[in-house]
Design a protein around this motif. Structure first.
Motif, PDB file in Angstrom:
ATOM      1  N   LYS A   1       0.756  -1.388  -0.106  1.00 45.28           N
ATOM      2  CA  LYS A   1       0.084   0.110  -0.129  1.00 45.28           C
ATOM      3  C   LYS A   1       0.815   1.222  -0.056  1.00 45.28           C
ATOM      4  O   LYS A   1       0.403   2.331  -0.369  1.00 45.28           O
ATOM      5  N   LYS A   2       2.189   1.220   0.349  1.00 49.11           N
ATOM      6  CA  LYS A   2       3.093   2.272   0.285  1.00 49.11           C
ATOM      7  C   LYS A   2       4.145   2.149  -0.123  1.00 49.11           C
ATOM      8  O   LYS A   2       4.781   0.855  -0.415  1.00 49.11           O
ATOM      9  N   THR A   3       5.133   3.027  -0.302  1.00 49.80           N
ATOM     10  CA  THR A   3       6.625   2.831  -0.929  1.00 49.80           C
ATOM     11  C   THR A   3       7.578   2.863   0.170  1.00 49.80           C
ATOM     12  O   THR A   3       7.330   3.471   1.391  1.00 49.80           O
ATOM     13  N   GLY A   4       8.844   2.529   0.102  1.00 49.84           N
ATOM     14  CA  GLY A   4       9.920   2.640   1.045  1.00 49.84           C
ATOM     15  C   GLY A   4       9.987   0.919   1.548  1.00 49.84           C
ATOM     16  O   GLY A   4       9.650  -0.004   1.149  1.00 49.84           O
ATOM     17  N   ASP A   5      10.619   1.142   2.865  1.00 46.52           N
ATOM     18  CA  ASP A   5      10.832  -0.413   3.406  1.00 46.52           C
ATOM     19  C   ASP A   5       9.805  -0.841   4.005  1.00 46.52           C
ATOM     20  O   ASP A   5       9.203  -0.234   4.934  1.00 46.52           O
ATOM     21  N   ILE A   6       9.361  -1.774   3.911  1.00 46.97           N
ATOM     22  CA  ILE A   6       8.102  -2.351   4.494  1.00 46.97           C
ATOM     23  C   ILE A   6       8.509  -3.798   5.011  1.00 46.97           C
ATOM     24  O   ILE A   6       9.191  -4.743   4.399  1.00 46.97           O
ATOM     25  N   ILE A   7       7.821  -3.992   6.297  1.00 43.43           N
ATOM     26  CA  ILE A   7       8.325  -5.472   7.070  1.00 43.43           C
ATOM     27  C   ILE A   7       7.046  -6.235   7.201  1.00 43.43           C
ATOM     28  O   ILE A   7       6.052  -5.427   7.355  1.00 43.43           O
ATOM     29  N   ILE A   8       7.199  -7.328   6.544  1.00 43.68           N
ATOM     30  CA  ILE A   8       5.927  -8.373   6.703  1.00 43.68           C
ATOM     31  C   ILE A   8       6.428  -8.728   8.329  1.00 43.68           C
ATOM     32  O   ILE A   8       7.441  -9.358   8.388  1.00 43.68           O
ATOM     33  N   PRO A   9       5.518  -8.499   9.292  1.00 48.37           N
ATOM     34  CA  PRO A   9       5.736  -8.983  10.693  1.00 48.37           C
ATOM     35  C   PRO A   9       5.587 -10.652  10.663  1.00 48.37           C
ATOM     36  O   PRO A   9       5.051 -11.172  10.121  1.00 48.37           O
ATOM     37  N   PRO A  10       6.340 -11.266  11.885  1.00 52.50           N
ATOM     38  CA  PRO A  10       6.424 -12.369  12.045  1.00 52.50           C
ATOM     39  C   PRO A  10       4.768 -13.077  12.012  1.00 52.50           C
ATOM     40  O   PRO A  10       3.580 -12.491  12.707  1.00 52.50           O
ATOM     41  N   ILE A  11       4.566 -14.053  11.109  1.00 53.19           N
ATOM     42  CA  ILE A  11       3.243 -14.631  11.042  1.00 53.19           C
ATOM     43  C   ILE A  11       3.139 -15.862  11.865  1.00 53.19           C
ATOM     44  O   ILE A  11       3.941 -16.640  11.869  1.00 53.19           O
ATOM     45  N   VAL A  12       2.062 -15.770  12.484  1.00 53.20           N
ATOM     46  CA  VAL A  12       1.800 -16.833  13.412  1.00 53.20           C
ATOM     47  C   VAL A  12       0.806 -17.756  12.878  1.00 53.20           C
ATOM     48  O   VAL A  12      -0.275 -17.573  12.218  1.00 53.20           O
ATOM     49  N   LEU A  13       1.214 -19.062  12.670  1.00 55.87           N
ATOM     50  CA  LEU A  13       0.359 -20.016  12.397  1.00 55.87           C
ATOM     51  C   LEU A  13      -0.036 -21.322  12.971  1.00 55.87           C
ATOM     52  O   LEU A  13       0.879 -21.554  14.064  1.00 55.87           O
ATOM     53  N   THR A  14      -1.012 -22.063  12.909  1.00 57.60           N
ATOM     54  CA  THR A  14      -1.200 -23.130  13.595  1.00 57.60           C
ATOM     55  C   THR A  14      -1.372 -24.461  12.498  1.00 57.60           C
ATOM     56  O   THR A  14      -2.096 -24.150  11.618  1.00 57.60           O
ATOM     57  N   ILE A  15      -0.780 -25.749  12.980  1.00 53.08           N
ATOM     58  CA  ILE A  15      -0.945 -26.656  12.313  1.00 53.08           C
ATOM     59  C   ILE A  15      -1.178 -27.901  13.450  1.00 53.08           C
ATOM     60  O   ILE A  15      -0.511 -28.186  14.162  1.00 53.08           O
ATOM     61  N   GLY A  16      -2.682 -28.371  13.243  1.00 57.70           N
ATOM     62  CA  GLY A  16      -2.995 -29.300  14.244  1.00 57.70           C
ATOM     63  C   GLY A  16      -3.073 -28.481  15.554  1.00 57.70           C
ATOM     64  O   GLY A  16      -3.856 -27.423  15.657  1.00 57.70           O
TER      65      GLY A  16
ATOM     66  N   LYS B   1      -0.275 -27.682  17.243  1.00 54.01           N
ATOM     67  CA  LYS B   1       1.224 -26.948  17.318  1.00 54.01           C
ATOM     68  C   LYS B   1       0.868 -25.430  16.746  1.00 54.01           C
ATOM     69  O   LYS B   1       0.444 -25.388  15.419  1.00 54.01           O
ATOM     70  N   SER B   2       1.778 -24.645  17.331  1.00 50.57           N
ATOM     71  CA  SER B   2       1.954 -23.227  16.857  1.00 50.57           C
ATOM     72  C   SER B   2       3.350 -22.989  16.567  1.00 50.57           C
ATOM     73  O   SER B   2       4.152 -23.204  16.997  1.00 50.57           O
ATOM     74  N   PHE B   3       3.475 -22.072  15.453  1.00 53.64           N
ATOM     75  CA  PHE B   3       4.656 -21.639  14.860  1.00 53.64           C
ATOM     76  C   PHE B   3       4.611 -20.076  14.530  1.00 53.64           C
ATOM     77  O   PHE B   3       3.523 -19.547  14.202  1.00 53.64           O
ATOM     78  N   THR B   4       5.677 -19.558  14.533  1.00 50.98           N
ATOM     79  CA  THR B   4       5.794 -18.040  14.470  1.00 50.98           C
ATOM     80  C   THR B   4       7.056 -17.886  13.449  1.00 50.98           C
ATOM     81  O   THR B   4       8.091 -18.410  13.682  1.00 50.98           O
ATOM     82  N   GLY B   5       6.735 -17.303  12.358  1.00 48.81           N
ATOM     83  CA  GLY B   5       7.704 -16.602  11.393  1.00 48.81           C
ATOM     84  C   GLY B   5       8.611 -15.665  11.884  1.00 48.81           C
ATOM     85  O   GLY B   5       8.497 -15.036  12.986  1.00 48.81           O
TER      86      GLY B   5
END
Length: 152
Positions: free
Chosen positions: A91-106, A108-112
């Motif tokens: 949505k904007k220019t410059g440096d953008i950070i994709i924050p840590p993505i939290v996901l669940t499998i079954g 178990k929880s994982f954080t990127g």
């Protein structure tokens, strides 16, 4: 033109033979270009459930998640991979950070890890803009029912 290579920013976690990777197809884009965000879960029986709400402030989700399942038999051993993919528009220019993505499998929880994206301003418009409109013939469908997509 420099050929862009796929740069992986990934999270690899080994728990009960499960590996999870989170990555984007490119880290340098111009304003108006799309980015593909992919989550791959090796050895998972279910698709990961990902919370993408932290992306809302900096990205528009154009499509997704698309789902893919891959089974391979190599030397008598089965490999199972579940893949989710989204198309994002910054949505904007410059440096953008994709924050840590939290996901669940079954259960178990994982954080990127955070992923850095550099969005540069477009080089300008030469006046040759093209707009494409996509229309569906139905707004509600049943599983297995055909729909038609028309481009104008």
């Amino acid at each position: 033109m420099v050929k862009s290579t796929v740069i992986y920013f990934s999270l690899i976690i080994q728990i009960c033979a499960q590996t999870v990777q989170i990555y984007v197809d490119k880290n340098f884009v111009q304003e108006g270009e799309f980015i593909s965000l992919t989550i791959e879960a090796d050895g998972a029986n279910d698709f990961p459930l990902a919370d993408l709400n932290p992306l809302d402030s900096d990205f528009e989700i154009i499509s997704g998640p698309s789902q893919q399942t891959n089974f391979q038999w190599i030397n008598g051993k089965m490999k199972n991979t579940k893949t989710l993919k989204w198309t994002l528009l910054p949505k904007k220019t410059g440096d953008i950070i994709i924050p840590p993505i939290v996901l669940t499998i079954g259960n178990k929880s994982f954080t990127g890890k955070p992923i850095s994206i550099n969005v540069s301003a477009s080089k300008g418009n030469s006046g040759n803009s093209i707009f494409i409109k996509a229309d569906l013939d139905k707004s509600e469908v049943y599983l297995g029912e055909q729909i038609s997509l028309s481009y104008k």
